[in-house]
Design a protein around this motif. Structure first.
Motif, PDB file in Angstrom:
ATOM      1  N   ALA A  80       0.854  -1.186   0.000  1.00 45.48           N
ATOM      2  CA  ALA A  80       0.000   0.000   0.000  1.00 45.48           C
ATOM      3  C   ALA A  80       0.888   1.234   0.000  1.00 45.48           C
ATOM      4  O   ALA A  80       2.037   1.199   0.449  1.00 45.48           O
ATOM      5  CB  ALA A  80      -0.921   0.019   1.218  1.00 45.48           C
ATOM      6  N   THR A  81       0.343   2.314  -0.525  1.00 40.18           N
ATOM      7  CA  THR A  81       0.977   3.628  -0.442  1.00 40.18           C
ATOM      8  C   THR A  81       0.028   4.547   0.304  1.00 40.18           C
ATOM      9  O   THR A  81      -1.156   4.632  -0.033  1.00 40.18           O
ATOM     10  CB  THR A  81       1.263   4.198  -1.847  1.00 40.18           C
ATOM     11  OG1 THR A  81       2.115   3.308  -2.560  1.00 40.18           O
ATOM     12  CG2 THR A  81       1.941   5.567  -1.736  1.00 40.18           C
ATOM     13  N   LEU A  82       0.557   5.207   1.329  1.00 36.74           N
ATOM     14  CA  LEU A  82      -0.239   6.108   2.150  1.00 36.74           C
ATOM     15  C   LEU A  82       0.244   7.537   1.994  1.00 36.74           C
ATOM     16  O   LEU A  82       1.451   7.778   1.918  1.00 36.74           O
ATOM     17  CB  LEU A  82      -0.154   5.723   3.634  1.00 36.74           C
ATOM     18  CG  LEU A  82      -0.541   4.301   4.033  1.00 36.74           C
ATOM     19  CD1 LEU A  82      -0.404   4.134   5.545  1.00 36.74           C
ATOM     20  CD2 LEU A  82      -1.947   3.962   3.576  1.00 36.74           C
ATOM     21  N   ASP A  83      -0.681   8.482   1.969  1.00 36.66           N
ATOM     22  CA  ASP A  83      -0.362   9.901   2.061  1.00 36.66           C
ATOM     23  C   ASP A  83      -0.704  10.320   3.489  1.00 36.66           C
ATOM     24  O   ASP A  83      -1.868  10.265   3.901  1.00 36.66           O
ATOM     25  CB  ASP A  83      -1.193  10.710   1.060  1.00 36.66           C
ATOM     26  CG  ASP A  83      -0.757  12.164   0.990  1.00 36.66           C
ATOM     27  OD1 ASP A  83      -0.470  12.751   2.052  1.00 36.66           O
ATOM     28  OD2 ASP A  83      -0.721  12.722  -0.118  1.00 36.66           O
ATOM     29  N   ALA A  84       0.307  10.720   4.244  1.00 32.99           N
ATOM     30  CA  ALA A  84       0.109  11.021   5.662  1.00 32.99           C
ATOM     31  C   ALA A  84      -0.600  12.347   5.893  1.00 32.99           C
ATOM     32  O   ALA A  84      -1.076  12.606   6.997  1.00 32.99           O
ATOM     33  CB  ALA A  84       1.456  11.023   6.380  1.00 32.99           C
ATOM     34  N   ASN A  85      -0.622  13.202   4.879  1.00 30.34           N
ATOM     35  CA  ASN A  85      -1.268  14.512   5.018  1.00 30.34           C
ATOM     36  C   ASN A  85      -0.764  15.276   6.235  1.00 30.34           C
ATOM     37  O   ASN A  85      -1.540  15.900   6.967  1.00 30.34           O
ATOM     38  CB  ASN A  85      -2.794  14.359   5.065  1.00 30.34           C
ATOM     39  CG  ASN A  85      -3.392  14.169   3.682  1.00 30.34           C
ATOM     40  OD1 ASN A  85      -2.947  14.788   2.724  1.00 30.34           O
ATOM     41  ND2 ASN A  85      -4.362  13.284   3.565  1.00 30.34           N
ATOM     42  N   ASP A  86       0.546  15.194   6.470  1.00 34.66           N
ATOM     43  CA  ASP A  86       1.223  15.974   7.513  1.00 34.66           C
ATOM     44  C   ASP A  86       0.892  15.506   8.924  1.00 34.66           C
ATOM     45  O   ASP A  86       0.990  16.272   9.893  1.00 34.66           O
ATOM     46  CB  ASP A  86       0.923  17.472   7.382  1.00 34.66           C
ATOM     47  CG  ASP A  86       1.222  18.008   5.996  1.00 34.66           C
ATOM     48  OD1 ASP A  86       2.295  17.682   5.462  1.00 34.66           O
ATOM     49  OD2 ASP A  86       0.372  18.731   5.445  1.00 34.66           O
ATOM     50  N   ALA A  87       0.510  14.252   9.086  1.00 38.20           N
ATOM     51  CA  ALA A  87       0.226  13.703  10.407  1.00 38.20           C
ATOM     52  C   ALA A  87       1.518  13.564  11.221  1.00 38.20           C
ATOM     53  O   ALA A  87       2.624  13.576  10.676  1.00 38.20           O
ATOM     54  CB  ALA A  87      -0.451  12.344  10.280  1.00 38.20           C
ATOM     55  N   MET A  88       1.366  13.413  12.533  1.00 35.95           N
ATOM     56  CA  MET A  88       2.498  13.144  13.410  1.00 35.95           C
ATOM     57  C   MET A  88       3.140  11.832  12.973  1.00 35.95           C
ATOM     58  O   MET A  88       2.461  10.809  12.795  1.00 35.95           O
ATOM     59  CB  MET A  88       2.011  13.037  14.861  1.00 35.95           C
ATOM     60  CG  MET A  88       3.094  13.004  15.900  1.00 35.95           C
ATOM     61  SD  MET A  88       3.810  14.642  16.189  1.00 35.95           S
ATOM     62  CE  MET A  88       4.944  14.289  17.536  1.00 35.95           C
ATOM     63  N   GLY A  89       4.456  11.848  12.775  1.00 34.30           N
ATOM     64  CA  GLY A  89       5.141  10.698  12.199  1.00 34.30           C
ATOM     65  C   GLY A  89       4.954   9.402  12.960  1.00 34.30           C
ATOM     66  O   GLY A  89       4.830   8.324  12.367  1.00 34.30           O
TER      67      GLY A  89
END
Length: 360
Positions: free
Chosen positions: A80-89
């Motif tokens: 899978a590929t995820l876009d974190a959208n600037d979430a806490m790492g």
């Protein structure tokens, strides 16, 4: 410089309160704190509570979005590929490794690439998540450009750590290392001490060796040249090009596979970090009997420990062993905290309202 010893449970409660006050849920705050203190328990000062001031800056300036919604960009049965959208790492990292393990339970292997994330702590935390569930774990992340490539004087790659864990007895095998001589956090630790770093770690803005931690950090922050050397050091004589090559492998698995941002562009988009990660969970039972394979590794690790010692040396350690035993000792004796780091924690406590929870 005398370090304070802070009670582990009290530090944990303080961190929980800090991250809840930023707006994270109690469960999210627990996860962030767990990753943060795993570093301190392992004796990795650079990535423990020393990092709180960095996270404070990134949360309050909006690089980390407290309410970020992580988005699945692409998914197959094994990846899978995820876009974190600037979430806490840390929150992204835990979710991604859990997803990788979910896929590995069904297919034998699970891989997750992540883009547009933030600093996620120690990579070994996520590989140990996998090992505790009976998998081989692999994790990588790119970072802000800090590594000067062989024969260069401009930072182009990150510290780009690579971590690996596999279950073994009595101590799991865990390798977690930056592909630079040292990570940026180590420079920050030395800057808080006497400001002098060992020769062979870094270059100044002209490409010459430097032992001035603050100067090197300032150049990295200001993008004025210089940085930390690849694992192996400068030039080819001590194989620095190998560290440079390992960093490139990490870059390919993280930023290239996620179609994200390469190290030299991280933190260059206003208000965003754009860090990329990679996670893998592997059920080694696809190669044979898991118990047999883990026993084989355990036997070899013990043979390494029992092998002949160099003159004056009493013990050979296997990777992850020092950290395993350090965690038990530090949890009992308390977390050692630099006075400057303690002052940063005090200021963060005042800002968030968590000051009453800061252990004395």
């Amino acid at each position: 410089m005398e370090y304070r010893r802070l009670d582990y449970e009290c530090v944990k409660e303080f961190c929980h309160k800090v991250y809840e006050d930023y707006g994270f849920t109690p469960e999210q705050s627990r996860k962030i704190t767990d990753v943060l203190l795993a570093a301190d328990l392992s004796g990795i000062e650079s990535h423990g509570v020393q990092r709180m001031v960095r996270y404070h800056k990134e949360i309050t300036e909006g690089l980390v979005k407290v309410d970020a919604a992580i988005r699945t960009v692409k998914e197959t049965p094994i990846c899978a590929t995820l876009d974190a959208n600037d979430a806490m790492g840390q929150l992204v990292g835990i979710r991604a490794m859990e997803l990788a393990m979910e896929k590995a339970r069904k297919t034998g292997i699970g891989m997750v690439a992540v883009r547009d994330s933030n600093h996620f702590g120690i990579a070994g935390y996520y590989t140990q998540m996998a090992a505790r569930e009976g998998f081989v774990g692999i994790c990588m992340t790119n970072t802000e450009a800090i590594m000067v490539p062989t024969f260069g004087r401009q930072a182009m790659l990150g510290t780009n750590p690579i971590a690996f864990s596999m279950p073994a007895d009595p101590v799991p095998f865990t390798f977690d290392a930056a592909t630079t001589v040292v990570p940026r956090g180590k420079l920050e630790v030395y800057a808080k001490r006497d400001g002098v770093i060992p020769e062979g770690w870094a270059l100044d803005e002209t490409g010459n060796p430097s032992t001035d931690a603050s100067r090197v950090l300032g150049n990295i922050i200001g993008k004025t040249g210089g940085g930390i050397l690849p694992l192996g050091g400068a030039g080819e004589d001590s194989s620095g090009y190998k560290g440079y090559g390992f960093a490139m492998l990490c870059e390919i698995f993280t930023s290239v596979f996620s179609d994200g941002t390469t190290s030299n562009y991280i933190y260059k988009t206003k208000g965003r970090a754009n860090i990329c990660h990679f996670f893998m969970a592997l059920d080694h039972g696809i190669f044979g009997d898991k118990e047999t394979l883990e026993k084989k590794l355990s036997v070899f690790l013990q043979e390494l420990r029992d092998s002949q010692k160099a003159e004056g040396c009493q013990r050979i350690y296997t990777h992850g062993e020092k950290e395993f035993y350090a965690a038990k000792r530090i949890a009992r004796e308390g977390i050692p905290v630099n006075p400057k780091t303690y002052e940063e924690m005090r200021q963060i406590g005042e800002f968030t309202g968590a000051l009453p929870y800061l252990p004395l």
